[in-house]
Design a protein around this motif. Structure first.
Motif, PDB file in Angstrom:
ATOM      1  N   PHE A 295       5.150 -35.537 100.496  1.00 24.97           N
ATOM      2  CA  PHE A 295       4.925 -35.805  99.129  1.00 24.97           C
ATOM      3  C   PHE A 295       3.579 -35.697  99.305  1.00 24.97           C
ATOM      4  O   PHE A 295       2.598 -36.522  98.424  1.00 24.97           O
ATOM      5  N   TYR A 296       2.691 -34.989 100.874  1.00 24.23           N
ATOM      6  CA  TYR A 296       1.532 -35.041 100.686  1.00 24.23           C
ATOM      7  C   TYR A 296       0.603 -33.568 100.181  1.00 24.23           C
ATOM      8  O   TYR A 296       1.161 -32.513  99.950  1.00 24.23           O
ATOM      9  N   CYS A 297      -0.249 -33.939 100.227  1.00 23.22           N
ATOM     10  CA  CYS A 297      -1.582 -32.607  99.002  1.00 23.22           C
ATOM     11  C   CYS A 297      -2.350 -32.864  99.951  1.00 23.22           C
ATOM     12  O   CYS A 297      -2.913 -33.378 100.494  1.00 23.22           O
TER      13      CYS A 297
ATOM     14  N   LYS B 194       6.156 -41.776  96.677  1.00 27.63           N
ATOM     15  CA  LYS B 194       6.956 -40.229  97.209  1.00 27.63           C
ATOM     16  C   LYS B 194       8.575 -40.423  95.874  1.00 27.63           C
ATOM     17  O   LYS B 194       8.313 -41.433  95.121  1.00 27.63           O
TER      18      LYS B 194
ATOM     19  N   GLY C 283       7.240 -26.748  97.422  1.00 30.70           N
ATOM     20  CA  GLY C 283       6.699 -27.451  96.500  1.00 30.70           C
ATOM     21  C   GLY C 283       7.866 -28.327  95.528  1.00 30.70           C
ATOM     22  O   GLY C 283       9.088 -27.400  95.818  1.00 30.70           O
ATOM     23  N   HIS C 284       8.034 -29.420  94.798  1.00 34.26           N
ATOM     24  CA  HIS C 284       9.093 -30.189  94.173  1.00 34.26           C
ATOM     25  C   HIS C 284       8.558 -29.695  92.446  1.00 34.26           C
ATOM     26  O   HIS C 284       7.399 -28.455  92.171  1.00 34.26           O
TER      27      HIS C 284
ATOM     28  N   ARG D  94       2.697 -32.336  94.038  1.00 31.10           N
ATOM     29  CA  ARG D  94       3.383 -32.271  94.599  1.00 31.10           C
ATOM     30  C   ARG D  94       4.533 -31.105  94.692  1.00 31.10           C
ATOM     31  O   ARG D  94       4.765 -31.038  95.108  1.00 31.10           O
TER      32      ARG D  94
END
Length: 128
Positions: free
Chosen positions: A125-127, A26, A98-99, A57
């Motif tokens: 935050f899962y890919c 995270k 996305g971040h 992420r």
């Protein structure tokens, strides 16, 4: 079905989700959003520079692109935001959120106030 193919299929089914995909650490425990589901954009921003992410992420950004910002991560000094990139052609918006670092964009239009503090989950935050 060959033995190798069967074994591969069995492993995918039996592995916990965090091992079948890519569970990433995270970036924050909380995020600031416009609503409790973080489904409404807070603002529209414009990319000041290209950004090439280090892992899945994050979302790549090209200078000049518009980004719809849905969340501002907390606990990190608001260093990272979450949003979707819109290409130069209106309507070519990526479905994936996305971040990205807040320092590579500038706000162009405020849309909704970010007044809801929401707990992040592993899915943030899962890919794939």
């Amino acid at each position: 079905m060959s033995a190798k193919l069967w074994l591969a299929a069995a492993l995918c089914v039996s592995l916990p989700l965090s091992e079948a995909g890519r569970q990433m650490p995270k970036l924050a425990e909380k995020k600031l959003c416009a609503d409790s589901d973080c489904s409404h954009p807070i603002l529209i921003a414009r990319a000041l520079q290209d950004y090439y992410p280090g892992d899945c992420r994050f979302t790549p950004i090209r200078q000049g692109q518009r980004i719809y910002v849905y969340a501002m991560l907390q606990d990190t000094g608001s260093l990272f935001w979450a949003g979707s990139v819109q290409d130069s052609y209106y309507g070519q918006q990526e479905a994936r959120i996305g971040h990205f670092p807040s320092s590579v964009v500038e706000e162009t239009h405020a849309l909704m106030p970010a007044t809801n503090v929401v707990e992040t989950t592993e899915w943030d935050f899962y890919c794939n």
